[in-house]
Design an enzyme around this catalytic site. Structure first.
Site, PDB file in Angstrom:
ATOM      1  N   GLU A 149       0.518  -1.009   0.031  1.00  0.00           N
ATOM      2  CA  GLU A 149       0.215  -0.270   0.066  1.00  0.00           C
ATOM      3  C   GLU A 149       1.073   1.211   0.299  1.00  0.00           C
ATOM      4  OE1 GLU A 149      -3.252   0.286  -0.090  1.00  0.00           O
ATOM      5  OE2 GLU A 149      -2.978  -2.035  -0.637  1.00  0.00           O
ATOM      6  N   SER A 173     -47.160 -33.807  40.263  1.00  0.00           N
ATOM      7  CA  SER A 173     -46.904 -34.117  41.490  1.00  0.00           C
ATOM      8  C   SER A 173     -45.862 -33.242  42.369  1.00  0.00           C
ATOM      9  CB  SER A 173     -46.600 -35.180  41.811  1.00  0.00           C
ATOM     10  OG  SER A 173     -47.434 -36.133  41.627  1.00  0.00           O
TER      11      SER A 173
END
Length: 812
Positions: A90, A462
Site C-alpha cells: 500500500e 406432583s
C-alpha cells in the site's frame, strides 16, 4: 507608448488582478475547507465497531453477535513482517512522507490530464485512515482536497505507529471481517503470529479490492496479487530471496473459518442477547461488550449430554421409526443433511460379518458392530414399547448407500440412532444466590429455538405437591398427621356426570396414611383432602410466596395435583427454597458485563440466602443493607427442615429410588407426572445445587403408558448429578433449633412410649405435635370451580372407620 507596450501593460494588470483574485479565492476556499473539516482529535477516542461476545464464568466463548467481525490490536503486538507486507502493498514510503506522497499524487494528476479519467492511486495509508474514519465515501475533488488537508493534520497530531494502528484495525478485509486480526481468523483460523509469509502477503493484498482479490471467492486473482506483494517485499528488502521463493510456491489455502465456539450453550446465548439488547439497544452489536454468564462450562456440557441421554433412552424404548425402509434415499445430497443434537448423518459403505462400515460427512470412516443396532425394533405407537421383533440381520434392515444417523457413546464407540420426537428441558441453579449453572432448552437449538427450560408452560404434576404440604405444616399439621386415602367425589353442580373422581396413579386406595408417607409415595387423594381442609386460598398464597404467579395458579382443587403451569427454571427456583433453608432467590444468568476496554459496566449483586444467620445477628445490621443483600425468607427453618426430610425420603423409599444409584444420602426431590403421561418431571436438590428435568411432547401428546417422572425424567437428573456432585462431600441433615424428635405409634400420629413394637421416630416443630389422633375424611359437593361458590361438606366416617378410630383412641 506603443500598442505592444500598452497590451503588455494591461496584460500585466489583468494577470496581477487574476492572481490576486485567484489567491484570494483559493484562500477563501481553503478557509472554508478548513472550517468544514472534522476535528482529527476525535480519532483519539475512536470506537471500533466490534461484536459482543458471550462467555461462561470460566472464560469459554459461548457466542458472538454482530455483523462486523473485528478484534482491535495494539501496533506493538503486530508482527513486524506483517506490517512490512502492508507497506509493500500500500505505501512503501509511509515512514518518509508527511502523510501525503506528492510524487504519487503528481503521477495520478498527470494520468488524469492524459486520459481524462480519475484512477485509483496516490493515496497513502494516512489518507486511507482519513477516508475511513473522518470523511464520507463519495469520490469528488473537494473530498480529495479535504483528504490531503486532514492527512497533514493527522500526521502532526499522531505518531506514524498510531496511524498505522488505526489503519490495520479499521480496514475492510472481505467476508464481514474488519482489521487484520479478524482477517487472519476468517481466512486461516490463525492468530497473527501463526501466519506464514505467503498468508501475510495474501491478507495485505485484500484492502485494495476485498472482493476481486479474495482468496476464497477468487483464488487465482488473489494469488497474482499475493505474488506481486511478495516480490515487492523482496525488492524492498523486507524478506529474503529464499523466503519469498518458498512463499511463492505455497498454494492458496484460505477457507472460511467461523468463530470457535468453546462451549455449547445456544439457548443461554439467546437469553443473553435479548437481555443485553433490552439494556443497551442496537449499539449492543457494535460496541465490543463482553458478557460473562453464571454458567460453568463443565456443568453446562453435562446438562446437554444428560438431556440427550434421557431423550435417547426414552426414544429407544419405542423402536426405530425408519424401519422397514432407510431414513433417507440415496439420491439425496449427503452433505445437505445436518448434524442435529448429538446425531450425525452417516452413509453405509458395506455390511460384512455383522459389521457396518460407514462414512461421515468429513469422510472419516467408522465400523459399528451388529450389537449396536439391536435396539432397532420397528416402531408402532407410544403405548407399545419396543415395538415388534428385532431385525433378523443388518442386511434385512439396511442397504448399501443408505443414509442413517449415528451418535457417539461415552466409551468412544458409535451406535445407531435417530432424532427423538420427544423434547426435554433442564435447568440448574445455585440455591444460595440463584445463579443459573446450566440450561438445556431442547434437543437442538437450530432445530427448534423454543427454550423449554425457561419458556415452557407445562403442568408440574406432583412436583407441585410440596406447596400443599408446606402449607399444611404452616397450618398446624404434622408429618405424623393421618389422612384417610379413600375414594373422593367432587361434584360440579347437581348432575352426576359432572362429578370429578380423582384417583391415585396406581388406581388404588391405601386407607389411613401419614403425611410423610403421603408425600414421598405421591398420593393424590391426600393432597386433595389437605387442600379441601385448609382452603384453596391458603395454598395459593403459599405458592405466591414461593415465586409462582396468578397466571400459573388456576383456582380449584385440581391445583393440588399440579394443574398449573411452570417451566423447569421455575421449578428449580421453587425447590431451591428447600435447598437453601427457606429463602426465595432470584434466578440470574449474567455475572458481569465489560466494555471493549475491559471496564466492568454491570455486575450482578444477587440477594443471597443465609440459613446460618440468626435473627439476633440481623438486628445489628442496617435494614437497608439487609434488604440489599439478603434474599427474603419465605419458609421457616423448622418447616424447611421437615420438608427436606420428607423429600429425602422420596429418593430413599419413594418414587425416585433410582437416584440411589448415585450412592448418596443427601439427595432430595420430587417426581411429577401429569394426566395421560403428557409430562414427566424430576425436581431435585443437594444443599449446593438444585436442578429440574422435564420430558414431554411439544404437541402435548402422551409419552406412553408407564412413562412417569421417575422413569423418564429422573435419568436426566441422575446423569447430571453424577458429574455435578463428584468429589462433593455428603451433607448431613441437621435439625435446627425448634425441632424435636418423638416416638409415635405405628398406626396413629400420637406420641407413645419409646421402644413400643411397631413404633417409629418422627420430627415435629416444638409445641406442634398431636395429643390425639386426627383423621381427615371429607366429601366435596362443589357447584362450580370458582372462588365464590365453593362449598365443602364434611361427612361422618363409615361405621367400620369409626370403630377403628375408637379402638386406637382407647389404646392411647
Amino acid at each position: 507608448m506603443t500598442l505592444f507596450k500598452l497590451i503588455l501593460k494591461w496584460f500585466a494588470i489583468f494577470s496581477l488582478i487574476s492572481l490576486i483574485g485567484t489567491t484570494t479565492g483559493a484562500y477563501i476556499y481553503y478557509q472554508k475547507l478548513l472550517s468544514d473539516l472534522p476535528d482529527v482529535a476525535t480519532l483519539q477516542n475512536i470506537s471500533y465497531q466490534t461484536p459482543f461476545r458471550v462467555y461462561s464464568k470460566d472464560n469459554k466463548l459461548i457466542a458472538q453477535f454482530g455483523e462486523k467481525r473485528r478484534q482491535p490490536i495494539a501496533i506493538n503486538q503486530v508482527p513486524k513482517q506483517l506490517i512490512q507486507s502492508f507497506l509493500a502493498a500500500e505505501d512503501d514510503r509511509y515512514y518518509d512522507h508527511p502523510g501525503v506522497d506528492y510524487k504519487s499524487l503528481m503521477r495520478a494528476f498527470v494520468q488524469l490530464l492524459l486520459t481524462g479519467k480519475k484512477k485509483q492511486g496516490g493515496s497513502t495509508i494516512t489518507m486511507q485512515v482519513t477516508r475511513n474514519f473522518l470523511l464520507s465515501p463519495e469520490k469528488t475533488y473537494e473530498r480529495k482536497f479535504k483528504e490531503i488537508l486532514l492527512s497533514l493534520q493527522i500526521e502532526k497530531t499522531y505518531s506514524k505507529d498510531k496511524i498505522l494502528e488505526f489503519y490495520l484495525n479499521k480496514i475492510y478485509m472481505g467476508h464481514r471481517s474488519y482489521g487484520i486480526v479478524a482477517a487472519a481468523k476468517t481466512y486461516y483460523g490463525k492468530t497473527l503470529e501463526e501466519l506464514t509469509l505467503a498468508q501475510q502477503a495474501m491478507i495485505a493484498g485484500l484492502p485494495k479490492a476485498p472482493s476481486a482479490y479474495n482468496p476464497i471467492s477468487n483464488p487465482e486473482r488473489s494469488k497474482i496479487r499475493r505474488d506481486y506483494i511478495l516480490r515487492r517485499m523482496q525488492l524492498l528488502a523486507f524478506a529474503s530471496k529464499e523466503a519469498v521463493s518458498h512463499a511463492l510456491e505455497e498454494p492458496v489455502t484460505a477457507k472460511r473459518h467461523y468463530p470457535i465456539i468453546e462451549l455449547s450453550a445456544p439457548y443461554v446465548a439467546e437469553m443473553v442477547r435479548r437481555e443485553v439488547q433490552k439494556r443497551y439497544g442496537e449499539k449492543t452489536y457494535t460496541n465490543g461488550m463482553r458478557v460473562y454468564t453464571t454458567l460453568g462450562s463443565h456443568l453446562q456440557s453435562t446438562a446437554i449430554k444428560s438431556l440427550h441421554y434421557a431423550l435417547h433412552k426414552y426414544d429407544r424404548r419405542y423402536g426405530y421409526r425408519a424401519l422397514p425402509h432407510p431414513i433417507f434415499t440415496t439420491e439425496t445430497n449427503f452433505q445437505a443433511f445436518k448434524i442435529i443434537g448429538d446425531t450425525y448423518p452417516a452413509q453405509i459403505l458395506s455390511i460384512e460379518n455383522n459389521i457396518v462400515s460407514l462414512r461421515l460427512q468429513n469422510n472419516k470412516t467408522l465400523e459399528i458392530p451388529w450389537k449396536n443396532f439391536l435396539w432397532a425394533r420397528r416402531f408402532r405407537t407410544n403405548n407399545y414399547p419396543r415395538g415388534v421383533r428385532r431385525p433378523r440381520s443388518l442386511k434385512a434392515a439396511m442397504n448399501i448407500n443408505d443414509i442413517i444417523r449415528i451418535r457417539p457413546l461415552a466409551d468412544e464407540s458409535w451406535v445407531l440412532t435417530q432424532v427423538p420426537k420427544v423434547q426435554g428441558g433442564f435447568a440448574s441453579l445455585n440455591p444460595m444466590n440463584g445463579a443459573i449453572e446450566a440450561i438445556a432448552g431442547g434437543f437442538d437449538f437450530h432445530q427448534s429455538e423454543y427454550n423449554r427450560a425457561t419458556q415452557a408452560k407445562r403442568q408440574p404434576g406432583s412436583g407441585f405437591k410440596p406447596v400443599i404440604y408446606a402449607t399444611a405444616l404452616k397450618e398446624g399439621f404434622t408429618l405424623a398427621s393421618v389422612i384417610n386415602d379413600s375414594p373422593i367425589i367432587i361434584r360440579k353442580g347437581t348432575k352426576k356426570d359432572r362429578a370429578w373422581r380423582p384417583q391415585n396413579y396406581s388406581h388404588r386406595y391405601y386407607g389411613p396414611t401419614r403425611i410423610r408417607a403421603a408425600l414421598y409415595k405421591s398420593r393424590n387423594i391426600i393432597s386433595i383432602r389437605l387442600m379441601q381442609t385448609m382452603g384453596i386460598d391458603k395454598v395459593i398464597q403459599t405458592a405466591k410466596d414461593f415465586g409462582f404467579t396468578d397466571e400459573q395458579l388456576p383456582y380449584g382443587l385440581s391445583l393440588a395435583l399440579g394443574s398449573g403451569s411452570a417451566s423447569p427454571l421455575r421449578m428449580a427456583n421453587f425447590y431451591s427454597i428447600f435447598a437453601n433453608g427457606g429463602f426465595l432467590v432470584e434466578p440470574h444468568f449474567i455475572e458481569r458485563i465489560e466494555d471493549h476496554t475491559g471496564k466492568v459496566i454491570f455486575e450482578a449483586k444477587p440477594k443471597t440466602a443465609c440459613p446460618l444467620c440468626s435473627e439476633q445477628s440481623t438486628e445489628v445490621l442496617d435494614s437497608a443493607q439487609l434488604l440489599s443483600t439478603r434474599a427474603p425468607r419465605v419458609l421457616s427453618p423448622e418447616i424447611t427442615f421437615l420438608m427436606t426430610s420428607v423429600l429425602r425420603d422420596v429418593v430413599k423409599r419413594g418414587t425416585a429410588t433410582r437416584a440411589k444409584s448415585l450412592g448418596r444420602n443427601d439427595l432430595a426431590g420430587k417426581t411429577g407426572t401429569t394426566n395421560g403421561q403428557r409430562d414427566a418431571w424430576f425436581n431435585g436438590f443437594h444443599p449446593t445445587i438444585v436442578a429440574s428435568a422435564w420430558v414431554g411432547m411439544d404437541s402435548y401428546k402422551t409419552l406412553g403408558r408407564g412413562e412417569t417422572g421417575g422413569r423418564t425424567a429422573l435419568p436426566m437428573w441422575i446423569n447430571f448429578m453424577k458429574t455435578a456432585l463428584k468429589d462433593v462431600p455428603e451433607a448431613p441433615l441437621t435439625p435446627p433449633k425448634g425441632i424435636v424428635k418423638k416416638y409415635i405409634s405405628s398406626i396413629t400420629d400420637v406420641a407413645t412410649t419409646t421402644g413400643l413394637a411397631g413404633g417409629t421416630w418422627e420430627y415435629f416443630q416444638e409445641g406442634v405435635y398431636p395429643k390425639k389422633s386426627t383423621w381427615i375424611t371429607t366429601r366435596t359437593n362443589t357447584k362450580t370451580n370458582t372462588k365464590t361458590n365453593t362449598k365443602t361438606k364434611t361427612y361422618k366416617p363409615a361405621k367400620s372407620t369409626k370403630r377403628i378410630q375408637k379402638t386406637i383412641e382407647n389404646l392411647f
